[in-house]
Design a protein around this motif. Structure first.
Motif, short mmCIF file in Angstrom:
data_model
loop_
_atom_site.label_atom_id
_atom_site.label_comp_id
_atom_site.label_asym_id
_atom_site.label_seq_id
_atom_site.Cartn_x
_atom_site.Cartn_y
_atom_site.Cartn_z
N ASN A 90 0.83 -1.21 0.00
CA ASN A 90 0.00 0.00 0.00
C ASN A 90 0.86 1.26 0.00
N TYR A 91 1.95 1.21 0.77
CA TYR A 91 2.86 2.36 0.82
C TYR A 91 3.48 2.59 -0.55
N ALA A 92 3.91 1.48 -1.20
CA ALA A 92 4.54 1.61 -2.52
C ALA A 92 3.54 2.16 -3.53
N GLU A 94 0.90 4.04 -2.98
CA GLU A 94 0.63 5.45 -2.70
C GLU A 94 1.79 6.34 -3.14
N ARG A 95 3.02 5.86 -2.91
CA ARG A 95 4.18 6.64 -3.35
C ARG A 95 4.23 6.76 -4.87
N VAL A 96 3.92 5.67 -5.57
CA VAL A 96 3.92 5.71 -7.03
C VAL A 96 2.84 6.68 -7.52
N LYS A 97 1.64 6.60 -6.93
CA LYS A 97 0.56 7.49 -7.34
C LYS A 97 0.92 8.95 -7.08
N GLU A 98 1.51 9.19 -5.90
CA GLU A 98 1.93 10.55 -5.58
C GLU A 98 3.01 11.04 -6.53
N GLU A 99 3.96 10.15 -6.85
CA GLU A 99 5.04 10.53 -7.76
C GLU A 99 4.51 10.85 -9.15
N SER A 102 2.52 14.08 -9.17
CA SER A 102 3.38 15.27 -9.10
C SER A 102 4.06 15.59 -10.44
#
Length: 220
Positions: A90-92, A94-99, A102
């Motif tokens: 889930n963390y990965a 979310e980080r990919v989606k955020e990246e 952006s």
């Protein structure tokens, strides 16, 4: 004289009777003692057998409890491992989606869109396709960008494809979705769909990482 002899004979007879009685009593005492010893020995043997049986039962009970605790610990370890794995995945995600989110405003983002559109074109292989995206992304999906995708697809595969911006409402998620003119087939290349397709691979990567960390911790 005769009276004296009679008395002596009576004494001898009495002595013989007493001696015989004493012998009989002695034999009975010895037999009773032997029987008592046999009873005591049997009782001791029975007690030893009972102790051994009781010890075996205790050992069996201890083994059962040990196995139960081991299984409980293993289930708890597995539960925590799965929880950590899900948290990492889930963390990965979310980080990919955020990246990716952006990068929408960055200059190279149209290159990302081109790659996603081209991937969907090759997946559908239709002569005419509509391309849709979010409101912001639709502003970046220009006729020039679509023309570049058409040219690159033709040069790499020989496939002639006409691409147009979709008349459908904008997507509520990041990424692109391509559909045929009759809307019978579509290719969802949104970020969420791409992550779902990547999920199996990501899970394997996370699992290997957890296994490596666990092994290193056990060897330390």
């Amino acid at each position: 004289m005769e009276e004296s002899e009679s008395k002596n004979e009576a004494d001898r007879l009495l002595s013989a009777i007493i001696e015989q009685a004493e012998g009989e009593a002695k034999k009975r005492l010895e037999e009773a003692d032997r029987q008592a010893q046999e009873i005591i020995s049997a009782a001791r043997q029975q007690a030893a057998t009972f102790r051994e049986q009781h010890l075996r039962e205790l050992e069996k009970e201890a083994d059962t409890k040990k196995l139960y605790f081991q299984q409980t610990l293993e289930r708890e370890r597995r539960r925590r491992e799965l929880k950590v794995r899900e948290e990492l995945i889930n963390y990965a995600f979310e980080r990919v989606k955020e990246e990716l989110e952006s990068r929408i405003g960055q200059k190279d983002y149209p290159i990302v869109l081109k790659a996603w559109i081209e991937e969907a074109v090759l997946g559908l292989r239709r002569e005419h396709l509509y391309v849709n995206g979010s409101k912001v992304e639709r502003s970046l999906i220009t006729p020039a960008l679509l023309g570049e995708v058409e040219k690159e697809v033709y040069e790499s595969t020989g496939l002639h494809t006409k691409l147009e911006l979709s008349p459908d409402p904008p997507l509520q998620r990041q990424g692109v979705v391509l559909r045929s003119e009759d809307a019978r087939v579509a290719y969802d290349n949104s970020v969420e769909a791409r992550l779902r397709r990547f999920e199996g691979r990501l899970r394997r990567m996370v699992y290997r990482r957890i296994q490596q960390d666990t092994q290193q911790a056990s060897e330390a």
